[in-house]
Design a protein around this motif. Sequence first.
Motif, PDB file in Angstrom:
ATOM      1  N   LYS A 159      28.894  50.429   7.610  1.00  0.00           N
ATOM      2  CA  LYS A 159      28.483  51.561   6.770  1.00  0.00           C
ATOM      3  C   LYS A 159      28.218  52.802   7.614  1.00  0.00           C
ATOM      4  CE  LYS A 159      27.040  53.525   2.937  1.00  0.00           C
ATOM      5  NZ  LYS A 159      27.990  53.853   1.837  1.00  0.00           N
ATOM      6  N   ALA A 160      27.507  52.630   8.732  1.00  0.00           N
ATOM      7  CA  ALA A 160      27.117  53.774   9.555  1.00  0.00           C
ATOM      8  C   ALA A 160      28.282  54.351  10.339  1.00  0.00           C
ATOM      9  CB  ALA A 160      25.984  53.373  10.508  1.00  0.00           C
ATOM     10  N   GLU A 161      29.148  53.496  10.892  1.00  0.00           N
ATOM     11  CA  GLU A 161      30.195  53.949  11.798  1.00  0.00           C
ATOM     12  C   GLU A 161      31.517  54.258  11.099  1.00  0.00           C
ATOM     13  OE1 GLU A 161      30.521  51.254  15.132  1.00  0.00           O
ATOM     14  OE2 GLU A 161      28.356  50.904  15.151  1.00  0.00           O
ATOM     15  N   LEU A 162      31.788  53.589   9.966  1.00  0.00           N
ATOM     16  CA  LEU A 162      33.053  53.824   9.270  1.00  0.00           C
ATOM     17  C   LEU A 162      32.874  54.520   7.936  1.00  0.00           C
ATOM     18  CD1 LEU A 162      33.675  51.354  11.288  1.00  0.00           C
ATOM     19  CD2 LEU A 162      35.594  50.894   9.780  1.00  0.00           C
ATOM     20  N   GLY A 163      31.659  54.512   7.410  1.00  0.00           N
ATOM     21  CA  GLY A 163      31.412  55.188   6.142  1.00  0.00           C
ATOM     22  C   GLY A 163      31.945  54.449   4.937  1.00  0.00           C
ATOM     23  N   VAL A 164      32.187  53.139   5.061  1.00  0.00           N
ATOM     24  CA  VAL A 164      32.653  52.320   3.944  1.00  0.00           C
ATOM     25  C   VAL A 164      31.777  51.064   3.893  1.00  0.00           C
ATOM     26  CG1 VAL A 164      35.020  53.177   4.070  1.00  0.00           C
ATOM     27  CG2 VAL A 164      34.384  51.180   5.414  1.00  0.00           C
ATOM     28  N   THR A 165      32.008  50.207   2.899  1.00  0.00           N
ATOM     29  CA  THR A 165      31.174  49.019   2.758  1.00  0.00           C
ATOM     30  C   THR A 165      31.998  47.746   2.931  1.00  0.00           C
ATOM     31  OG1 THR A 165      31.476  48.912   0.350  1.00  0.00           O
ATOM     32  CG2 THR A 165      29.624  50.207   1.175  1.00  0.00           C
ATOM     33  N   ALA A 166      31.283  46.674   3.292  1.00  0.00           N
ATOM     34  CA  ALA A 166      31.926  45.376   3.492  1.00  0.00           C
ATOM     35  C   ALA A 166      31.089  44.293   2.824  1.00  0.00           C
ATOM     36  CB  ALA A 166      32.054  45.068   4.985  1.00  0.00           C
ATOM     37  N   SER A 167      31.768  43.241   2.362  1.00  0.00           N
ATOM     38  CA  SER A 167      31.100  42.053   1.852  1.00  0.00           C
ATOM     39  C   SER A 167      31.299  40.930   2.866  1.00  0.00           C
ATOM     40  CB  SER A 167      31.673  41.658   0.490  1.00  0.00           C
ATOM     41  OG  SER A 167      31.411  42.673  -0.464  1.00  0.00           O
ATOM     42  N   VAL A 168      30.256  40.120   3.071  1.00  0.00           N
ATOM     43  CA  VAL A 168      30.297  39.093   4.108  1.00  0.00           C
ATOM     44  C   VAL A 168      29.908  37.747   3.517  1.00  0.00           C
ATOM     45  CG1 VAL A 168      29.492  38.387   6.379  1.00  0.00           C
ATOM     46  CG2 VAL A 168      29.670  40.820   5.835  1.00  0.00           C
ATOM     47  N   GLY A 169      30.760  36.752   3.739  1.00  0.00           N
ATOM     48  CA  GLY A 169      30.454  35.383   3.385  1.00  0.00           C
ATOM     49  C   GLY A 169      30.158  34.586   4.647  1.00  0.00           C
ATOM     50  N   ILE A 170      29.155  33.720   4.593  1.00  0.00           N
ATOM     51  CA  ILE A 170      28.753  32.906   5.748  1.00  0.00           C
ATOM     52  C   ILE A 170      28.763  31.445   5.327  1.00  0.00           C
ATOM     53  CG2 ILE A 170      27.014  32.592   7.545  1.00  0.00           C
ATOM     54  CD1 ILE A 170      25.718  35.205   6.597  1.00  0.00           C
ATOM     55  N   ALA A 171      29.399  30.597   6.135  1.00  0.00           N
ATOM     56  CA  ALA A 171      29.485  29.178   5.790  1.00  0.00           C
ATOM     57  C   ALA A 171      29.811  28.369   7.030  1.00  0.00           C
ATOM     58  CB  ALA A 171      30.533  28.958   4.699  1.00  0.00           C
ATOM     59  N   ALA A 172      29.995  27.080   6.821  1.00  0.00           N
ATOM     60  CA  ALA A 172      30.324  26.176   7.925  1.00  0.00           C
ATOM     61  C   ALA A 172      31.819  26.085   8.152  1.00  0.00           C
ATOM     62  CB  ALA A 172      29.753  24.791   7.648  1.00  0.00           C
ATOM     63  N   SER A 173      32.635  26.649   7.247  1.00  0.00           N
ATOM     64  CA  SER A 173      34.093  26.588   7.384  1.00  0.00           C
ATOM     65  C   SER A 173      34.708  27.903   6.924  1.00  0.00           C
ATOM     66  CB  SER A 173      34.673  25.434   6.555  1.00  0.00           C
ATOM     67  OG  SER A 173      34.518  25.698   5.170  1.00  0.00           O
ATOM     68  N   LYS A 174      35.936  28.137   7.362  1.00  0.00           N
ATOM     69  CA  LYS A 174      36.636  29.365   7.013  1.00  0.00           C
ATOM     70  C   LYS A 174      36.845  29.471   5.505  1.00  0.00           C
ATOM     71  CE  LYS A 174      40.185  30.304   9.778  1.00  0.00           C
ATOM     72  NZ  LYS A 174      41.356  30.078  10.656  1.00  0.00           N
ATOM     73  N   PHE A 175      37.299  28.385   4.910  1.00  0.00           N
ATOM     74  CA  PHE A 175      37.608  28.383   3.484  1.00  0.00           C
ATOM     75  C   PHE A 175      36.375  28.737   2.647  1.00  0.00           C
ATOM     76  CE2 PHE A 175      36.962  25.106   0.077  1.00  0.00           C
ATOM     77  CZ  PHE A 175      37.546  25.829  -0.956  1.00  0.00           C
ATOM     78  N   VAL A 176      35.252  28.132   2.950  1.00  0.00           N
ATOM     79  CA  VAL A 176      34.040  28.380   2.162  1.00  0.00           C
ATOM     80  C   VAL A 176      33.491  29.779   2.441  1.00  0.00           C
ATOM     81  CG1 VAL A 176      31.720  27.558   1.617  1.00  0.00           C
ATOM     82  CG2 VAL A 176      33.550  25.911   2.079  1.00  0.00           C
ATOM     83  N   ALA A 177      33.604  30.247   3.684  1.00  0.00           N
ATOM     84  CA  ALA A 177      33.161  31.604   4.001  1.00  0.00           C
ATOM     85  C   ALA A 177      33.955  32.636   3.215  1.00  0.00           C
ATOM     86  CB  ALA A 177      33.288  31.862   5.503  1.00  0.00           C
ATOM     87  N   LYS A 178      35.257  32.387   3.061  1.00  0.00           N
ATOM     88  CA  LYS A 178      36.100  33.321   2.299  1.00  0.00           C
ATOM     89  C   LYS A 178      35.722  33.304   0.820  1.00  0.00           C
ATOM     90  CE  LYS A 178      40.945  34.640   1.575  1.00  0.00           C
ATOM     91  NZ  LYS A 178      40.732  36.071   1.894  1.00  0.00           N
ATOM     92  N   ILE A 179      35.429  32.135   0.298  1.00  0.00           N
ATOM     93  CA  ILE A 179      34.965  32.050  -1.096  1.00  0.00           C
ATOM     94  C   ILE A 179      33.659  32.820  -1.254  1.00  0.00           C
ATOM     95  CG2 ILE A 179      33.847  30.467  -2.724  1.00  0.00           C
ATOM     96  CD1 ILE A 179      36.065  28.557  -2.405  1.00  0.00           C
ATOM     97  N   ALA A 180      32.762  32.668  -0.287  1.00  0.00           N
ATOM     98  CA  ALA A 180      31.468  33.337  -0.367  1.00  0.00           C
ATOM     99  C   ALA A 180      31.612  34.850  -0.395  1.00  0.00           C
ATOM    100  CB  ALA A 180      30.590  32.908   0.810  1.00  0.00           C
TER     101      ALA A 180
END
Length: 420
Positions: A159-180
């Motif tokens: 937000k501060a450096e690019l002026g846009v927003t991001a959504s973040v998923g956190i999980a134990a695996s790539k697949f679940v993190a992407k779903i999150a």
Amino acid sequence: MTAKNPRNTQPPARPPSARQETANREEYRDCTILHVDMDAFFVAVEQRENPGLLGKPVIVGFPQGRSVVLSASYEARAFGVRSAMPMSAAIRLCPQAVIVEPRHQQYYQMSKVLMELFSSITDKVEPLSVDEAFLDVAGAMRRLGPPLQIAQLIRRRVKAELGVTASVGIAASKFVAKIASARCKPDGLLLIPKADTVAYLHTLPARALWGVGAKTMVVLEGLGVHTVEQIANTPIAVLRRALGASGEHVHRLAWGIDPREVTPVRVEKSIGAEETFAVDTAQEAPLRRELLRLAHRVGGRLRASSYFTRTVALKLRYADFSTISRSRTLAVPVDSAQLIYQTGIQLLEAIGERPMAVRLIGLRAEGLELSGQTSVQLSLERRDDNWRGAEAVIDAVSQKFGNAGVRPASLLEKPGSEEG
């Protein structure tokens, strides 16, 4: 009113002990994969440049012909507009939308900054596209804290450096993190602990799984399967008969099984662009003009990403949807649009007489090499260096004023387009 007793005042919190910090890391030791996904990235870049677009239904894409939606603001999505939807359909759904023609070089330049930001967090970064990536932050926890804290740091910095927003998923695996990350959009953060993974997945519709698209859903619904939980409880043999080799894969995902690791520095294999004409064309001039425009888009993306190409590929799709491709490997790697265009013209001429009108034409740069990994010697022709110098100026002008700033005279009239 009774005054507060000073003796009851809580002492200031002490910094966590080494044992507490270790406990925090232990709590998340199996939950260290982040999927960071920008929110309506192309639209967000345009809104950053033009704040007057904020809060409005915005569609990035060319309004003409058979082009498609490249990105849509969440205000436009409320009307049913989606990426990859035909622009004609999107405009019918949301006629009040502001249509912004894409500026691909701006997006790829911003993407480069974004990936550098990720790399400052961890050396385990796996880009998926210009606006999303997996990060394994296990090695960054001692320095930056637990995964949730790291994810919050990333969102603040984006937000501060690019002026846009991001959504973040956190999980134990790539697949679940992407779903999150998908479930917390826009501008959200969701952590799914490993112990809760299966329970969480089993609350979702079947289409949430990777690999379950529209065609697969038709087959699953024929089996009476509509949810991830129902997939998990369907015998693998039944899924294999219905879905083939992907049946077992889908079943594993339904139980949260995804052992893939984050693969750092996944080198992009190709960069390309395509044009679907508003009307099928059999004439030579429109094909050559479009090849020149595509070459400038590909060349600009190569230079923005610090890549050179050794192979140029041409793609033609005819009116009956049959498709052919031709490619040529160059003696030396290039990033010049003019040299890419010349190779494209040679490939077009080598095809000879075409059997029917052309619906789509595309150019693709393959066999990519990073600028630091290749020795560039374009030719002994001084005009080649002149072209590269001129294109560097175009890059600079486009970065400041957009793609319409400087371009070849033959491209003053730009037909509709879609990105490949």
